[in-house]
Design an enzyme around this catalytic site. Structure first.
Site, PDB file in Angstrom:
ATOM      1  N   ARG A   1      -1.842  11.397  10.089  1.00 59.19           N
ATOM      2  CA  ARG A   1      -1.976  12.808   9.742  1.00 59.19           C
ATOM      3  C   ARG A   1      -2.971  12.892   8.592  1.00 59.19           C
ATOM      4  NH1 ARG A   1       3.979  14.764   8.244  1.00 59.19           N
ATOM      5  NH2 ARG A   1       3.707  13.061   6.802  1.00 59.19           N
TER       6      ARG A   1
ATOM      7  N   CYS B   1      -2.855   0.897   7.104  1.00 56.50           N
ATOM      8  CA  CYS B   1      -1.785   1.835   6.746  1.00 56.50           C
ATOM      9  C   CYS B   1      -0.586   1.039   6.265  1.00 56.50           C
ATOM     10  CB  CYS B   1      -1.407   2.698   7.949  1.00 56.50           C
ATOM     11  SG  CYS B   1      -0.081   3.886   7.607  1.00 56.50           S
TER      12      CYS B   1
ATOM     13  N   ASN C   1       7.566   8.841   5.409  1.00 54.26           N
ATOM     14  CA  ASN C   1       6.898   9.844   6.224  1.00 54.26           C
ATOM     15  C   ASN C   1       7.057   9.447   7.696  1.00 54.26           C
ATOM     16  OD1 ASN C   1       4.942   7.772   6.440  1.00 54.26           O
ATOM     17  ND2 ASN C   1       3.750   8.641   4.779  1.00 54.26           N
TER      18      ASN C   1
ATOM     19  N   CYS D   1       2.428   6.730   0.695  1.00 48.97           N
ATOM     20  CA  CYS D   1       1.342   5.927   1.251  1.00 48.97           C
ATOM     21  C   CYS D   1       1.420   4.554   0.606  1.00 48.97           C
ATOM     22  CB  CYS D   1      -0.013   6.572   0.990  1.00 48.97           C
ATOM     23  SG  CYS D   1      -1.405   5.541   1.520  1.00 48.97           S
ATOM     24  N   GLY D   2       1.623   3.531   1.420  1.00 50.42           N
ATOM     25  CA  GLY D   2       1.773   2.187   0.885  1.00 50.42           C
ATOM     26  C   GLY D   2       0.522   1.649   0.227  1.00 50.42           C
ATOM     27  N   ASN D   3      -0.639   1.833   0.859  1.00 49.34           N
ATOM     28  CA  ASN D   3      -1.882   1.342   0.263  1.00 49.34           C
ATOM     29  C   ASN D   3      -2.195   2.070  -1.039  1.00 49.34           C
ATOM     30  OD1 ASN D   3      -2.550  -0.622   2.240  1.00 49.34           O
ATOM     31  ND2 ASN D   3      -3.353   0.966   3.584  1.00 49.34           N
TER      32      ASN D   3
ATOM     33  N   SER E   1       2.534   2.164   4.929  1.00 49.80           N
ATOM     34  CA  SER E   1       3.826   2.615   5.442  1.00 49.80           C
ATOM     35  C   SER E   1       3.911   2.374   6.944  1.00 49.80           C
ATOM     36  CB  SER E   1       4.060   4.094   5.113  1.00 49.80           C
ATOM     37  OG  SER E   1       3.084   4.920   5.722  1.00 49.80           O
TER      38      SER E   1
ATOM     39  N   GLN F   1      -7.316  10.145   0.607  1.00 49.53           N
ATOM     40  CA  GLN F   1      -6.271  10.889  -0.093  1.00 49.53           C
ATOM     41  C   GLN F   1      -6.640  11.003  -1.573  1.00 49.53           C
ATOM     42  OE1 GLN F   1      -2.900   8.436   1.079  1.00 49.53           O
ATOM     43  NE2 GLN F   1      -2.067  10.081   2.322  1.00 49.53           N
TER      44      GLN F   1
END
Length: 283
Positions: free
Chosen positions: A218, A226, A166, A86-88, A228, A55
């Site tokens: 996605r 991941c 999300n 996005c948590g990370n 989240s 990302q």
């Protein structure tokens, strides 16, 4: 003799960061706005033509919704569209801005909500906002029981749909190692019940505080970790009565995150973040 920096085109600085192998390109757009096109995002995230990133993260001034936060973060998937969270990525940006500011705690505006971040020993913790099992908020194409979603792919069935900024669809299996997570995820993402697709997670409950887990995200990426999704799988496990604890360690190929719940809808994620390298873009 010319040095390489005289030869190569110089552009906007970036920082490459990673959290449990989930890796990102971070660009500062606060003083000089950064509005890349879809084609530029695709090139930038391509490991052959650009930096290589799952990302792109752009730091911006806060909006009215983020009043009081330190900065706003916008998150773009490698195929171009902006996504909700996005948590990370949040942990990585928090670490960068902790180092910039000298603070140990700050708020980040993400998707018009403020996520509180702080140092947690060697880790970074993030209050991830409110989760929802409401079918319209996930969203699903039609009303159904979100704790028992009727989607079947071989041994993968009876999913839990949950929104953690999300959409996530989590499936619990008896033997994680027997599942082709990428294959199953790619097929389920195309299901008509998922109008905005979803992140597809496969989980095995190890005990009351340990879950083995991986997510096919996605727009079609099998991630090492991941954030989240880890919040989603613990929420799903608690909602289904598969674990009773108010916290759990989520074990993923990239490493482990601790997810705690202050109440039934407020996850707190804690885990590492790290710098990889820095450079300048040619776009």
């Amino acid at each position: 003799m010319k040095n390489w920096f005289d030869i190569a085109q110089q552009g906007r600085p970036f920082v490459k960061m990673q959290g449990l192998g989930n890796h990102f390109a971070v660009v500062d757009g606060r003083e000089q706005p950064f509005k890349p096109s879809t084609a530029e995002i695709v090139t930038l995230c391509d490991p052959r033509l650009g930096i290589g990133a799952e990302q792109l993260l752009v730091i911006e001034p806060v909006s009215e919704a983020g009043a009081g936060a330190y900065a706003r973060v916008r998150i773009y998937n490698p195929d171009g569209p902006e996504v909700e969270a996005c948590g990370n990525a949040t942990r990585c940006v928090a670490l960068l801005l902790f180092e910039e500011s000298g603070l140990d705690e700050l708020g980040l505006e993400i998707n018009f909500e403020i996520l509180n971040c702080k140092r947690d020993g060697a880790n970074i913790s993030v209050e991830m906002g409110k989760i929802s099992f409401d079918w319209e908020k996930i969203p699903l194409a039609k009303q159904c029981d979100t704790l028992h979603v009727n989607i079947v792919d071989g041994a993968v069935k009876d999913g839990v749909a949950v929104n953690v900024a999300n959409p996530h669809l989590v499936f619990f299996v008896d033997d994680f190692e027997e599942i082709d997570v990428a294959g199953v995820g790619a097929r389920i993402q195309k299901n008509a019940l998922l109008p905005q697709s979803a992140n597809i997670g496969i989980a095995e409950i190890l005990d009351d505080t340990r879950i083995k887990f991986q997510v096919y995200e996605r727009p079609g990426v099998l991630t090492q970790a991941c954030g989240s999704g880890s919040c989603a799988v613990v929420a799903a496990a608690r909602a289904r009565g598969l674990i009773k604890s108010n916290y759990a360690y989520v074990e993923m190929p990239g490493g482990v995150l601790k997810i705690s719940y202050k109440d039934d809808v407020s996850p707190v994620m804690s885990g590492p973040a790290a710098f990889c390298y820095s450079g300048t873009l040619t776009i």
